[in-house]
Scaffold this motif. Sequence first.
Motif: not given
Length: 214
Positions: A160-180
């Motif tokens: 995905s382009p970074m404009s899409v990947a960045g916000p979605a990834l940040a939310a997945l990490v911050l919400d605990g769905h996908a640990p870094a």
Amino acid sequence: MERSPLPDPPPPRAASIGLCAAWSRHAAELAVPVGASLERWAETPSAQSMVADGILVRILPGIFLPPDVLGTAVGRALALGCALGGGLQSHHVIAGPSAAWVVLGGVPPSPAELLSPAHRGDRAGVVLRHARLRPDEVETIGGAPVTVPVRTAVDLLRFSPMSVAGPALAALVLDGHAPAPQIRRHLQGLWRHPGAHAARGRLEEVLGALVDTA
């Protein structure tokens, strides 16, 4: 001789009829109210105005739902299956930005994204990518197959382009769905796959931005 009354015929199998039946009987049963709420409109200024005003949410081009149907992950997963209608196949797995939307909510991504072990298909508003998924990379949400958050994060970083990947990834990490650490381990196992090297750099970029804003 008195005959016993004939038994009532069995009810029709939900998995063989109706929207989302290609996925599972459970999905077909849960999809009934979602499918009943589907709205099909030409992409006119009036439809665009209703989307802008929050009266309708566009799932695919020309296919809309009221926002209250999309308040849960189950509703969002089945909404995409219902919108695909007869084009839905049992091997279609919700992935990438669409899988992130199922988990996180918000505005449905355009185009929607699916993974399949079969050949690519052609459907307006849908990206269908060829991939073979391990069983531990897929979970079911309301009977619909969705990539698990770590696989979703990896696909976002790779494709995905970074404009899409960045916000979605940040939310997945911050919400605990996908640990870094789990995302890093998954990417390490893909070191020969296309996009994996760039994905590792993009992951650290996103994680660094999260630290800077903490």
